[in-house]
Design a protein around this motif. Structure first.
Motif, short mmCIF file in Angstrom:
data_model
loop_
_atom_site.label_atom_id
_atom_site.label_comp_id
_atom_site.label_asym_id
_atom_site.label_seq_id
_atom_site.Cartn_x
_atom_site.Cartn_y
_atom_site.Cartn_z
N ILE A 198 58.56 -48.03 -21.95
CA ILE A 198 58.57 -48.23 -23.40
C ILE A 198 59.06 -46.93 -24.04
N PHE A 248 60.85 -45.23 -28.09
CA PHE A 248 61.29 -45.42 -29.47
C PHE A 248 62.72 -44.94 -29.57
N ASP A 290 64.65 -46.17 -34.76
CA ASP A 290 63.59 -46.79 -35.55
C ASP A 290 63.21 -48.17 -35.01
N ARG A 291 63.26 -48.29 -33.67
CA ARG A 291 62.88 -49.54 -33.00
C ARG A 291 62.02 -49.21 -31.78
N LEU A 292 61.12 -50.10 -31.44
CA LEU A 292 60.37 -50.02 -30.20
C LEU A 292 61.21 -50.69 -29.13
N ILE A 345 61.48 -51.98 -25.15
CA ILE A 345 60.74 -52.34 -23.95
C ILE A 345 61.74 -52.68 -22.86
N SER A 387 62.82 -53.97 -30.86
CA SER A 387 62.12 -54.65 -31.95
C SER A 387 62.99 -54.66 -33.21
N TYR A 399 57.83 -52.46 -35.60
CA TYR A 399 57.80 -52.18 -34.17
C TYR A 399 57.22 -53.29 -33.31
N PHE A 400 56.46 -54.21 -33.87
CA PHE A 400 55.85 -55.26 -33.06
C PHE A 400 56.47 -56.63 -33.29
#
Length: 143
Positions: free
Chosen positions: A7, A9, A12-14, A16, A25, A30-31
C-alpha cells in the motif's frame, strides 16, 4: 483469492498493489475505489491499471519517486505516471527494468533513486534504480 502486496500514497490517492494490478482510489477520497458516475469518467475517479506481458507479474513493493510510482516485482520493475496528472485517461504504465528482486526487504527511495535487494543463490545484491540522464520517462538499474 487475491492478496494485497503493498500500500502507498501517490498523487493524492491511496494505491493498493494486488497481484499484477494496481488500484488507485478516488483522488482525495482515499477509501473510495468505486466510480462516482457511469455517464462520465471524471479525472478524480478511481483507477485500475496493470502492465501486460508474457508472464504474470506480482508487484510486491510500491515506491513513489520523482513524480512517478515505481512498482517492483520479483523479475520486473515498472513505472506508473500520468501527464500532466494521474487520471483515468492519462495514466501510463511501462516496464523500466528486468532485474531480480526479493520481497523479503522493502525498497527504499533516496535522493538519486531507489535501492532494492536482489538474491541470487546464497548472495544478496543491492541494486539502484535511478532516472536516466536527460530522459524524463525512463529509469536505469545498477548493482
Amino acid at each position: 483469492m487475491r492478496k494485497v502486496q503493498d500500500i502507498a500514497f501517490f498523487a493524492d490517492r491511496l494505491v493498493i498493489s494486488c497481484d499484477e494490478s494496481l488500484s488507485l482510489s478516488e483522488q482525495g477520497a482515499y477509501f473510495n475505489f468505486f466510480r462516482s458516475t457511469v455517464r462520465a469518467v471524471p479525472d478524480s475517479d478511481p483507477i485500475d491499471v496493470s502492465i501486460s506481458g508474457d508472464r504474470t507479474t506480482v508487484y510486491h513493493s510500491l515506491v513513489p519517486f520523482g513524480g512517478k510510482l515505481v512498482a517492483i516485482a520479483e523479475q520486473v520493475q515498472a513505472q506508473f505516471a500520468g501527464s500532466p496528472n494521474v487520471t483515468p485517461a492519462s495514466v501510463e504504465a511501462s516496464q523500466v527494468s528486468g532485474f531480480s528482486s526479493t520481497p523479503a526487504a522493502s525498497p527504499v527511495a533516496y535522493k538519486d533513486g531507489i535501492l532494492y535487494a536482489s538474491v541470487d543463490g546464497s548472495f544478496t545484491t543491492l541494486r539502484s534504480l535511478y532516472p536516466k540522464v536527460n530522459v524524463e520517462s525512463n529509469f536505469d538499474s545498477d548493482n
